[in-house]
Scaffold this motif. Structure first.
Motif, PDB file in Angstrom:
ATOM      1  N   MET A  23       0.823  -1.215   0.000  1.00  0.00           N
ATOM      2  CA  MET A  23       0.000   0.000   0.000  1.00  0.00           C
ATOM      3  C   MET A  23       0.855   1.262   0.000  1.00  0.00           C
ATOM      4  O   MET A  23       0.520   2.243  -0.671  1.00  0.00           O
ATOM      5  N   ASP A  27       0.762   3.959  -3.000  1.00  0.00           N
ATOM      6  CA  ASP A  27       0.422   5.369  -2.742  1.00  0.00           C
ATOM      7  C   ASP A  27       1.468   6.310  -3.336  1.00  0.00           C
ATOM      8  O   ASP A  27       1.126   7.328  -3.946  1.00  0.00           O
ATOM      9  N   LYS A  30       1.029   6.331  -7.063  1.00  0.00           N
ATOM     10  CA  LYS A  30      -0.165   7.085  -7.433  1.00  0.00           C
ATOM     11  C   LYS A  30       0.102   8.591  -7.389  1.00  0.00           C
ATOM     12  O   LYS A  30      -0.359   9.330  -8.256  1.00  0.00           O
ATOM     13  N   MET A  31       0.856   9.043  -6.395  1.00  0.00           N
ATOM     14  CA  MET A  31       1.175  10.471  -6.298  1.00  0.00           C
ATOM     15  C   MET A  31       2.042  10.934  -7.463  1.00  0.00           C
ATOM     16  O   MET A  31       1.948  12.080  -7.899  1.00  0.00           O
ATOM     17  N   GLU A  45      -4.837   2.203  -8.703  1.00  0.00           N
ATOM     18  CA  GLU A  45      -6.073   2.275  -7.906  1.00  0.00           C
ATOM     19  C   GLU A  45      -6.629   0.887  -7.623  1.00  0.00           C
ATOM     20  O   GLU A  45      -7.128   0.634  -6.527  1.00  0.00           O
ATOM     21  N   LEU A  48      -4.544  -0.605  -4.855  1.00  0.00           N
ATOM     22  CA  LEU A  48      -4.906  -0.028  -3.561  1.00  0.00           C
ATOM     23  C   LEU A  48      -6.254  -0.552  -3.070  1.00  0.00           C
ATOM     24  O   LEU A  48      -6.404  -0.892  -1.892  1.00  0.00           O
ATOM     25  N   LYS A  52      -6.745  -2.880   0.260  1.00  0.00           N
ATOM     26  CA  LYS A  52      -7.632  -2.468   1.359  1.00  0.00           C
ATOM     27  C   LYS A  52      -8.603  -3.596   1.718  1.00  0.00           C
ATOM     28  O   LYS A  52      -8.909  -3.810   2.891  1.00  0.00           O
TER      29      LYS A  52
END
Length: 67
Positions: A23, A27, A30-31, A45, A48, A52
């Motif tokens: 994760m 992240d 993704k940034m 996405e 992620l 989750k």
């Protein structure tokens, strides 16, 4: 039954440690991706979202371990 709880708790903790890495790096990726309509962004996405769901399953295992 206690042994199963101990085993599931250990597995859940180890699995959670793996998920934190997945994760975290997802992240970061993704940034860095600017184009939110790109295939790569959508793939991150999905990673992620799936991680989750796996984290929720891990919480259920930890709940079983506490019983």
């Amino acid at each position: 039954m206690e042994a199963l709880g101990t085993l599931s708790g250990g597995i859940a903790h180890d699995f959670n440690n793996i998920l934190v890495g997945i994760m975290g790096y997802a992240d970061i990726l993704k940034m860095r991706l600017k184009d939110t309509s790109s295939k790569e962004f959508k793939a991150v996405e999905i990673i992620l979202r799936s991680s989750k769901k796996a984290a929720a399953l891990t919480q259920q295992l930890l709940g079983f371990a506490r019983v």
